[in-house]
Design an enzyme around this catalytic site. Structure first.
Site, mmCIF file in Angstrom:
data_model
loop_
_atom_site.group_PDB
_atom_site.id
_atom_site.type_symbol
_atom_site.label_atom_id
_atom_site.label_comp_id
_atom_site.label_asym_id
_atom_site.label_seq_id
_atom_site.Cartn_x
_atom_site.Cartn_y
_atom_site.Cartn_z
ATOM 1 N N SER A 110 43.777 56.137 80.159
ATOM 2 C CA SER A 110 44.643 55.036 79.765
ATOM 3 C C SER A 110 45.938 55.094 80.576
ATOM 4 C CB SER A 110 44.862 55.073 78.247
ATOM 5 O OG SER A 110 45.409 53.859 77.783
ATOM 6 N N ASP A 250 35.926 47.919 76.099
ATOM 7 C CA ASP A 250 37.226 48.540 76.342
ATOM 8 C C ASP A 250 38.361 47.523 76.335
ATOM 9 O OD1 ASP A 250 39.186 50.379 77.235
ATOM 10 O OD2 ASP A 250 37.785 51.295 78.654
ATOM 11 N N HIS A 277 37.489 52.161 74.295
ATOM 12 C CA HIS A 277 38.523 52.822 75.085
ATOM 13 C C HIS A 277 38.372 54.335 75.152
ATOM 14 C CE1 HIS A 277 42.311 52.442 77.174
ATOM 15 N NE2 HIS A 277 42.998 53.161 76.312
#
Length: 301
Positions: A110, A250, A277
């Site tokens: 991320s 995601d 995610h």
């Protein structure tokens, strides 16, 4: 095989300290894997199961970025302190403190992938490979994609989110409850969430300084200092083998990830069909296989 023992410590960083954990032996001769968590303002906890990658003798390094977890908390510092440059310097400092700056692989998840891509674009001599997991190359593109994902939420959830965002009441329980509809679709699709994932979210809740300053109140309402940031124009400088990871569901959509694939010269992209995610907990067996395959390829190069 069992996971090797861990050691924990703090790396001095100016007048502050960066907490770290090493699974395995940094003197083993195997190239260590350094994990850069997301947020910004999260903690290492949700990435803990990646310690299993140390089972084959490769040391794995977790750390908490400054401002959260076991590292120094600075709740009174403002936006001028919490910068990309600060976290790049912290990463360099940690690599040097551990004595691995001349030989390491970087995994960024991320926001951690944004940080790792910026680090790699500077072409550090010791970087052997790069993994960018569930990361956006551009926050303006991320925001456009968040609008698309939000538009698919139930109408009452959308109304609740908009109402609280307009009123500046994003700290309310009603707003948080509405965010869970989005998070359950696009952040982690497991129900209930694994304990280590919940732990990282609780760490952000307990000290939201960095997250609120750089990101904003939620994943999909980015109002912080990163909202205009993009790494796209620096990606051609990344000169190590790179693995991209994303989930079919995601929040880091295919459009968010595409620039990494388009502009990094040596790159492979793996999409996890049953994940959002966090494929490392949503599809752990396939995730481990993909990671071990990539790492083995680096060893053989």
């Amino acid at each position: 095989m069992s996971i090797p023992p861990t050691t924990k410590g703090h790396a001095p960083f100016g007048t502050h300290r960066t907490w770290y954990r090493v699974t395995g032996d940094l003197a083993s001769g195997r190239t260590p894997l350094v994990l850069v968590h997301g947020g910004p303002g999260s903690t290492h906890d949700y990435l803990l199961r990646l310690a299993a990658l140390a089972e084959d003798g490769r040391p794995v390094v977790h750390y908490d970025q400054l401002g959260n977890g076991g590292s120094t908390h600075l709740p009174h510092r403002g936006a001028d302190f919490w910068t990309l440059g600060l976290f790049l310097d912290e990463l360099d400092n940690l690599l040097n403190h551990l004595g691995i700056a001349d030989d390491y692989v970087l995994f960024g998840q991320s926001w951690g992938g944004v940080l790792a891509a910026e680090h790699a674009a500077a072409r550090p001599a010791g970087l052997r490979g790069l993994v960018l997991a569930n990361s956006p190359a551009s926050y303006p593109v991320w925001l456009e994609e968040m609008a698309v994902l939000r538009a698919a939420l139930p109408a009452d959830v959308q109304e609740t989110l908009r109402r609280h965002e307009a009123a500046g009441t994003t700290g309310s329980a009603e707003y948080w409850q509405a965010t869970l509809e989005f998070y359950g679709r696009h952040v982690c699709r497991l129900d209930p969430w694994p304990r280590e994932v919940a732990a990282s979210f609780m760490e952000i809740y307990n000290d939201p300084t960095v997250y609120h300053t750089m990101n904003g109140p939620t994943e999909f309402h980015v109002t912080g200092t990163l909202k205009d940031h993009s790494v796209i124009d620096r990606l051609p400088a990344v000169d190590v083998p790179t693995l991209l990871i994303s989930g079919r569901h995601d929040e880091a959509t295919a459009r968010c990830v595409q620039p990494f694939f388009d502009h990094i010269p040596d790159v492979l992209w793996e999409v996890f069909e049953e994940s959002s995610h966090m494929p490392h907990v949503e599809e752990p067996e396939r995730f481990d296989a993909v990671m071990r395959g990539f790492l083995a390829g680096l060893d053989a190069a």
